[in-house]
Motif scaffolding. Structure first.
Motif, PDB file in Angstrom:
ATOM      1  N   UNK A  76      -8.337 -18.259 -16.120  1.00 51.34           N
ATOM      2  CA  UNK A  76      -8.365 -17.699 -17.471  1.00 51.34           C
ATOM      3  C   UNK A  76      -7.665 -16.337 -17.542  1.00 51.34           C
ATOM      4  N   UNK A  77      -7.779 -15.530 -16.488  1.00 51.51           N
ATOM      5  CA  UNK A  77      -7.185 -14.192 -16.498  1.00 51.51           C
ATOM      6  C   UNK A  77      -5.671 -14.242 -16.688  1.00 51.51           C
ATOM      7  N   UNK A  78      -5.009 -15.334 -16.268  1.00 54.99           N
ATOM      8  CA  UNK A  78      -3.556 -15.416 -16.396  1.00 54.99           C
ATOM      9  C   UNK A  78      -3.080 -15.375 -17.828  1.00 54.99           C
ATOM     10  N   UNK A  79      -3.418 -16.375 -18.664  1.00 59.40           N
ATOM     11  CA  UNK A  79      -2.991 -16.339 -20.068  1.00 59.40           C
ATOM     12  C   UNK A  79      -3.641 -15.211 -20.863  1.00 59.40           C
ATOM     13  N   UNK A  80      -4.851 -14.812 -20.487  1.00 60.16           N
ATOM     14  CA  UNK A  80      -5.518 -13.711 -21.177  1.00 60.16           C
ATOM     15  C   UNK A  80      -4.733 -12.409 -21.020  1.00 60.16           C
ATOM     16  N   UNK A  81      -4.273 -12.139 -19.797  1.00 63.03           N
ATOM     17  CA  UNK A  81      -3.516 -10.911 -19.522  1.00 63.03           C
ATOM     18  C   UNK A  81      -2.150 -10.947 -20.190  1.00 63.03           C
ATOM     19  N   UNK A  82      -1.568 -12.130 -20.309  1.00 62.92           N
ATOM     20  CA  UNK A  82      -0.234 -12.239 -20.894  1.00 62.92           C
ATOM     21  C   UNK A  82      -0.200 -11.700 -22.324  1.00 62.92           C
ATOM     22  N   UNK A  83      -1.248 -11.982 -23.102  1.00 59.19           N
ATOM     23  CA  UNK A  83      -1.214 -11.665 -24.535  1.00 59.19           C
ATOM     24  C   UNK A  83      -2.126 -10.511 -24.927  1.00 59.19           C
ATOM     25  N   UNK A  84      -2.792  -9.880 -23.979  1.00 61.56           N
ATOM     26  CA  UNK A  84      -3.889  -8.975 -24.315  1.00 61.56           C
ATOM     27  C   UNK A  84      -3.454  -7.786 -25.173  1.00 61.56           C
ATOM     28  N   UNK A  85      -2.262  -7.268 -24.977  1.00 63.37           N
ATOM     29  CA  UNK A  85      -1.876  -6.091 -25.771  1.00 63.37           C
ATOM     30  C   UNK A  85      -0.778  -6.407 -26.786  1.00 63.37           C
ATOM     31  N   UNK A  86      -0.575  -7.680 -27.106  1.00 61.77           N
ATOM     32  CA  UNK A  86       0.459  -8.033 -28.080  1.00 61.77           C
ATOM     33  C   UNK A  86       0.244  -7.389 -29.465  1.00 61.77           C
ATOM     34  N   UNK A  87      -1.015  -7.183 -29.943  1.00 68.12           N
ATOM     35  CA  UNK A  87      -1.160  -6.488 -31.233  1.00 68.12           C
ATOM     36  C   UNK A  87      -0.804  -5.006 -31.159  1.00 68.12           C
ATOM     37  N   UNK A  88      -0.679  -4.467 -29.947  1.00 70.76           N
ATOM     38  CA  UNK A  88      -0.464  -3.033 -29.766  1.00 70.76           C
ATOM     39  C   UNK A  88       0.977  -2.691 -29.414  1.00 70.76           C
ATOM     40  N   UNK A  89       1.893  -3.647 -29.546  1.00 69.51           N
ATOM     41  CA  UNK A  89       3.279  -3.405 -29.140  1.00 69.51           C
ATOM     42  C   UNK A  89       3.931  -2.241 -29.894  1.00 69.51           C
ATOM     43  N   UNK A  90       3.735  -2.106 -31.205  1.00 66.84           N
ATOM     44  CA  UNK A  90       4.327  -0.945 -31.887  1.00 66.84           C
ATOM     45  C   UNK A  90       3.783   0.390 -31.357  1.00 66.84           C
ATOM     46  N   UNK A  91       2.461   0.447 -31.143  1.00 66.87           N
ATOM     47  CA  UNK A  91       1.860   1.666 -30.588  1.00 66.87           C
ATOM     48  C   UNK A  91       2.389   1.946 -29.188  1.00 66.87           C
ATOM     49  N   UNK A  92       2.549   0.907 -28.393  1.00 65.18           N
ATOM     50  CA  UNK A  92       3.045   1.070 -27.036  1.00 65.18           C
ATOM     51  C   UNK A  92       4.481   1.587 -27.041  1.00 65.18           C
ATOM     52  N   UNK A  93       5.294   1.088 -27.979  1.00 67.19           N
ATOM     53  CA  UNK A  93       6.683   1.559 -28.084  1.00 67.19           C
ATOM     54  C   UNK A  93       6.725   3.048 -28.397  1.00 67.19           C
ATOM     55  N   UNK A  94       5.824   3.505 -29.277  1.00 67.35           N
ATOM     56  CA  UNK A  94       5.782   4.935 -29.599  1.00 67.35           C
ATOM     57  C   UNK A  94       5.308   5.755 -28.406  1.00 67.35           C
ATOM     58  N   UNK A  95       4.304   5.276 -27.701  1.00 70.48           N
ATOM     59  CA  UNK A  95       3.763   6.039 -26.576  1.00 70.48           C
ATOM     60  C   UNK A  95       4.763   6.160 -25.429  1.00 70.48           C
ATOM     61  N   UNK A  96       5.508   5.098 -25.187  1.00 71.57           N
ATOM     62  CA  UNK A  96       6.482   5.113 -24.083  1.00 71.57           C
ATOM     63  C   UNK A  96       7.859   5.602 -24.535  1.00 71.57           C
ATOM     64  N   UNK A  97       7.985   5.872 -25.850  1.00 69.97           N
ATOM     65  CA  UNK A  97       9.258   6.322 -26.423  1.00 69.97           C
ATOM     66  C   UNK A  97      10.372   5.338 -26.065  1.00 69.97           C
ATOM     67  N   UNK A  98      10.112   4.067 -26.332  1.00 66.64           N
ATOM     68  CA  UNK A  98      11.040   2.994 -25.994  1.00 66.64           C
ATOM     69  C   UNK A  98      11.312   2.145 -27.225  1.00 66.64           C
ATOM     70  N   UNK A  99      12.379   1.370 -27.162  1.00 69.28           N
ATOM     71  CA  UNK A  99      12.704   0.471 -28.269  1.00 69.28           C
ATOM     72  C   UNK A  99      11.730  -0.702 -28.302  1.00 69.28           C
ATOM     73  N   UNK A 100      11.644  -1.336 -29.460  1.00 72.56           N
ATOM     74  CA  UNK A 100      10.757  -2.482 -29.585  1.00 72.56           C
ATOM     75  C   UNK A 100      11.211  -3.637 -28.690  1.00 72.56           C
ATOM     76  N   UNK A 101      12.524  -3.800 -28.555  1.00 70.48           N
ATOM     77  CA  UNK A 101      13.045  -4.868 -27.692  1.00 70.48           C
ATOM     78  C   UNK A 101      12.635  -4.643 -26.241  1.00 70.48           C
ATOM     79  N   UNK A 102      12.683  -3.392 -25.796  1.00 65.83           N
ATOM     80  CA  UNK A 102      12.303  -3.090 -24.420  1.00 65.83           C
ATOM     81  C   UNK A 102      10.826  -3.346 -24.185  1.00 65.83           C
TER      82      UNK A 102
END
Length: 395
Positions: A15-41
């Protein structure tokens, strides 16, 4: 009771495999801002995961056949735990991409080990029911990950989400270390690995049919998941929140179908049952093509029926594969998972390209491919064929 505990234990590891794959998908915009990276990256941190997850299936399978299930699962899962620390400490998107790849390489041991260990522990009807439990928990992963990630990330941030994942995975590793025995049987292959062991799965009369079916089903399933938001916007102009709710029917019904599929095997011969359920799955794709543009409730019903038919067939596939190839069970599982996860990636890429020609044409082509697969399965399952050398070596 002890064996039931082990079924849930190794299924949670998977279960941990697919769970980890998608766990932060709702946070991708926030992650892009925190890492100062493009959305594609930042999106690449999600896309890189299934590639390494798929490739490691081919590595863990032969290793588990030779060195045992327990040792390789503990090593792989600890590798995943350590990579999760790296993900939590990542300060650049390049670092996160690296540690996401390492996470996938480690946690991939779970899916191979779970199917293999269940195959070691059970025979006959009990094996089928246990495979249903495994498939149910694995099916929960992709849907539950974004829910947990969204709640934790909204209140505590993406950094603490990774630290929470580390704490949970470390605690689970300790449970594995204490509670998981070695289950590799005396007749399982423990000799030197040869490449022909891996290729023999694809020349095995039953094994190839299972691999082909699983690959097509995963290609259709993940193409549907990727294209569904575009379809809902183009046809119904739905908002993102309403689109999110329409993923629920397919996820819930896959879980329900997996539970039922594991038990139905107790009453119907497995190969006949799989051919029937695969036909049901094919017809559900055709139903989706017909109902998708009628109304939102009709589309939701079509998605639910597709999810139910897919969930019903998955535990039957892995039960048959485990029954047919007892001497190299982990290797067979690794090859089966590898091709499923490869087509899980290829399907949506091709689907996105051909979407411009219309989703109905695209999924109707999938129906035609599905029909060809059904004829191929019937021939491999019930046609008059000489027993090949690979069939004999796996029996």
């Amino acid at each position: 009771m002890r064996k039931t505990f082990l079924v849930y234990l190794v299924s949670i590891a998977a279960f941990f495999g697919p769970f980890t794959q998608t766990i932060y998908s709702p946070l991708l915009p926030e992650l892009a801002r925190r890492l100062q990276a493009s959305q594609d990256a930042v999106n690449l941190t999600i896309a890189i995961y299934p590639i390494f997850f798929a490739c490691m299936q081919l590595v863990y399978g032969p290793l588990m056949d030779r060195f045992g299930r327990r040792k390789l699962l503990l090593i792989g899962f600890m590798f995943y735990v350590c990579a999760t620390i790296g993900a939590a400490l990542s300060e650049t998107v390049a670092q996160l991409i690296l540690f996401r790849a390492l996470q996938a390489m480690g946690v991939a041991a779970g899916s191979v080990a779970a199917i293999t260990i269940i195959g070691d522990l059970f025979e006959g009807h009990k094996r089928g029911r246990s495979m249903g439990i495994y498939q149910m928990l694995v099916a929960l992963g992709p849907g539950l990950g974004p829910v947990v990630g969204g709640i934790v990330g909204q209140h505590y941030g993406v950094d603490r989400l990774f630290w929470l994942l580390f704490a949970c995975s470390l605690a689970f590793w300790l449970v594995l270390f204490i509670g998981l025995p070695e289950t590799r049987t005396a007749h399982a292959s423990g000799g030197q690995f040869r490449l022909r062991q891996m290729t023999a799965v694809l020349t095995h009369r039953i094994g190839l049919a299972i691999v082909v079916l699983g690959s097509v089903q995963y290609a259709v399933f993940y193409t549907l998941l990727v294209l569904l938001p575009n379809l809902l916007v183009d046809v119904y102009a739905l908002t993102p929140s309403r689109i999110g709710w329409l993923f629920l029917p397919i996820s819930v019904c896959i879980v329900i179908g997996s539970m039922i599929g594991g038990r139905v095997q107790e009453h119907v011969e497995a190969k006949k049952l799989l051919l029937l359920l695969a036909s049901f799955n094919m017809m559900s794709v055709l139903l989706f093509v017909i109902t998708a543009s009628l109304s939102v409730p009709a589309l939701a019903t079509g998605l639910a029926i597709f999810g139910l038919s897919l969930g019903l067939s998955l535990p039957v596939q892995i039960t048959i594969l485990s029954n047919e190839m007892p001497n190299h069970r982990a290797t067979a599982t690794g090859v089966y998972n590898f091709f499923r996860y490869v087509w899980m990636t290829i399907g949506p890429i091709a689907g996105t390209f051909f979407y411009r020609f219309g989703y109905k044409i695209e999924f109707f082509v999938f129906v035609l491919i599905f029909i060809a697969v059904l004829f191929f399965m019937y021939y491999r399952f019930f046609g008059r064929m000489e027993l090949s050398a690979s069939d004999k070596s796996y029996s």
